[in-house]
Design an enzyme around this catalytic site. Sequence first.
Site, mmCIF file in Angstrom:
data_model
loop_
_atom_site.group_PDB
_atom_site.id
_atom_site.type_symbol
_atom_site.label_atom_id
_atom_site.label_comp_id
_atom_site.label_asym_id
_atom_site.label_seq_id
_atom_site.Cartn_x
_atom_site.Cartn_y
_atom_site.Cartn_z
ATOM 1 N N PHE A 11 43.930 33.053 32.492
ATOM 2 C CA PHE A 11 44.708 34.282 32.500
ATOM 3 C C PHE A 11 46.144 33.972 32.937
ATOM 4 C CE2 PHE A 11 46.055 38.411 34.231
ATOM 5 C CZ PHE A 11 45.658 39.262 33.209
ATOM 6 N N ASP A 35 38.768 31.594 40.318
ATOM 7 C CA ASP A 35 39.122 32.999 40.122
ATOM 8 C C ASP A 35 37.889 33.686 39.549
ATOM 9 O OD1 ASP A 35 40.014 35.492 39.238
ATOM 10 O OD2 ASP A 35 42.032 34.740 38.848
ATOM 11 N N TYR A 61 39.145 45.962 40.512
ATOM 12 C CA TYR A 61 39.119 47.101 39.576
ATOM 13 C C TYR A 61 38.348 46.829 38.289
ATOM 14 C CZ TYR A 61 43.277 44.513 37.990
ATOM 15 O OH TYR A 61 44.142 43.516 37.602
ATOM 16 N N LYS A 62 37.813 45.610 38.122
ATOM 17 C CA LYS A 62 37.051 45.307 36.907
ATOM 18 C C LYS A 62 35.576 45.640 37.160
ATOM 19 C CE LYS A 62 40.553 42.094 35.345
ATOM 20 N NZ LYS A 62 41.108 40.750 35.550
ATOM 21 N N ARG A 103 37.546 42.622 22.098
ATOM 22 C CA ARG A 103 36.814 42.284 23.312
ATOM 23 C C ARG A 103 35.956 43.461 23.780
ATOM 24 N NH1 ARG A 103 39.639 40.652 28.982
ATOM 25 N NH2 ARG A 103 40.312 42.800 28.824
HETATM 26 C C1 LIG Z 1 42.457 40.644 35.682
HETATM 27 C C2 LIG Z 1 42.846 39.289 36.144
HETATM 28 C C3 LIG Z 1 43.878 39.126 37.071
HETATM 29 C C4 LIG Z 1 44.653 40.310 37.542
HETATM 30 O O1 LIG Z 1 45.573 40.031 38.540
HETATM 31 P P1 LIG Z 1 46.349 41.225 39.227
HETATM 32 O O2 LIG Z 1 47.065 40.600 40.338
HETATM 33 O O3 LIG Z 1 45.336 42.255 39.631
HETATM 34 O O4 LIG Z 1 47.248 41.837 38.198
HETATM 35 C C5 LIG Z 1 44.148 37.838 37.509
HETATM 36 N N1 LIG Z 1 43.465 36.774 37.049
HETATM 37 C C6 LIG Z 1 42.467 36.899 36.144
HETATM 38 C C7 LIG Z 1 41.722 35.696 35.669
HETATM 39 C C8 LIG Z 1 42.141 38.160 35.658
HETATM 40 O O5 LIG Z 1 41.180 38.292 34.749
#
Ligand SMILES: *Cc1c(COP(=O)(O)O)cnc(C)c1O
Length: 431
Positions: free
Chosen positions: A130, A199, A224-225, A390
């Site tokens: 990401f 992560d 939030y996921k 997705r």
């Molecule tokens: C959703 C996601 C993030 C989100 O980071 P924020 O700081 O909440 O914007 C980070 N890393 C991964 C791998 C994600 O899937």
Amino acid sequence: MTMNLQDCRALDAQDPLRSLRDLFHIPEGTIYLDGNSLGVMPRSAPARVADVVAREWGTDLIQSWNKNGWFALPKKVGDKIARLIGAEPGTVVATDSTSINLYKVLSAALHLAETDQPGRKRIVSERSNFPTDLYIAEALCRERGFELVLVEPDDIAAALTSDVAVLMLTHVNYRTGAMHDMHAMTAAAHATGALMVWDLAHSAGAVPVDLSGAGADYAVGCGYKYLNGGPGAPAFVWVHPRHTDRFWQPLAGWWGHATPFEFTPDYRPAPGITRYQCGTQPMISLAALECGVDTLLAAEAHGGMAALRRKSLALTDLFIELVDDRCHGHGIGLATPLDHAQRGSQVCLTRDEGAYAIVQALIARGVVGDFRAGDPSTGSGRTGSKDILRFGFTPLYIGFEDVWHAADQLRQVLESGEWKRAEFNQKHAVT
Ligand SMILES: *Cc1c(COP(=O)(O)O)cnc(C)c1O
């Protein structure tokens, strides 16, 4: 024989996790397959948030820090999350964002490497990680004189040379749903002397995670996921107990101080995970996050993460099978691995043309997934050179009948060609 609608209804009727769906507010007429991006609202959240606002803030005011447990809330929610990710109590704190927590743990890892193994000057990660993870790593490398090395998944082992300080990976790839073997990767990193940072953004609450068992060094994850904590919910951070007291918080705020209410002019880090806090935390958001995490803990009475995982695999297997059966001949490919051991809780389809518009047409029909653009700079097709449709499958609230309808709506969108309409081809700011 592929399942029909009746078979799917029968599976729902037998599903031991079915009652958990009632913990959520699912909008009428919506099949929500985007819980991997923003989880559905728990039914308990509006009343809880209203109570925090009206009573705790409105009436109890400053006394709430003690009386209503505000000050302890990040660690209380952290302990609940710990149960979902194979972490010991007292080793997780719910705080800040994933990006910020990643900055903190990567910075800590680089500090450890500089202290213990000064020759190691590289962070290795995956090119299709990401972007925020890569940006944070890139910025830290620049600041601290390290080099960020990006490779394809199959080349990770070869990239673990003796000058690597940290291997930083996202457990489940956001774009393809491919999952790493956490134990094997962590062992590979340690075998070469590197630290392992995970992560868990697409893992926590989605797949069983065993951080302690894998012996990883640091982890961060998203609220939030799959944790259903609400938009912008606080994230979380975990550190293996062997490191917690050897960490100089790069964001050395007063909430990470050993005695914050002595207001001393010098920083003395608190022992353990507490030092990973920085400053005052958002109590309304933390209360909403706790409601979300509690929906997952409610599954503990029905088999917990192992049962959720079994259902998640059954849902994603079914979707893959139905799409293959009902949508063949329409140029749909599969980016998600068929092997269960390598699959998260999402299914990612590919199409050379129209992926974005097809997702829009599905949303108009009440089937909410999302679109992720391909990255032509990525080599192998699996890791993201193609555009992606997705679909996240949250076993807490998605049923087998939902999967059947989702695949059938996709068939209708493809057969009718309605996705070609102009309205579905207009790009929005957030995809
Ligand atoms: C959703 C996601 C993030 C989100 O980071 P924020 O700081 O909440 O914007 C980070 N890393 C991964 C791998 C994600 O899937």
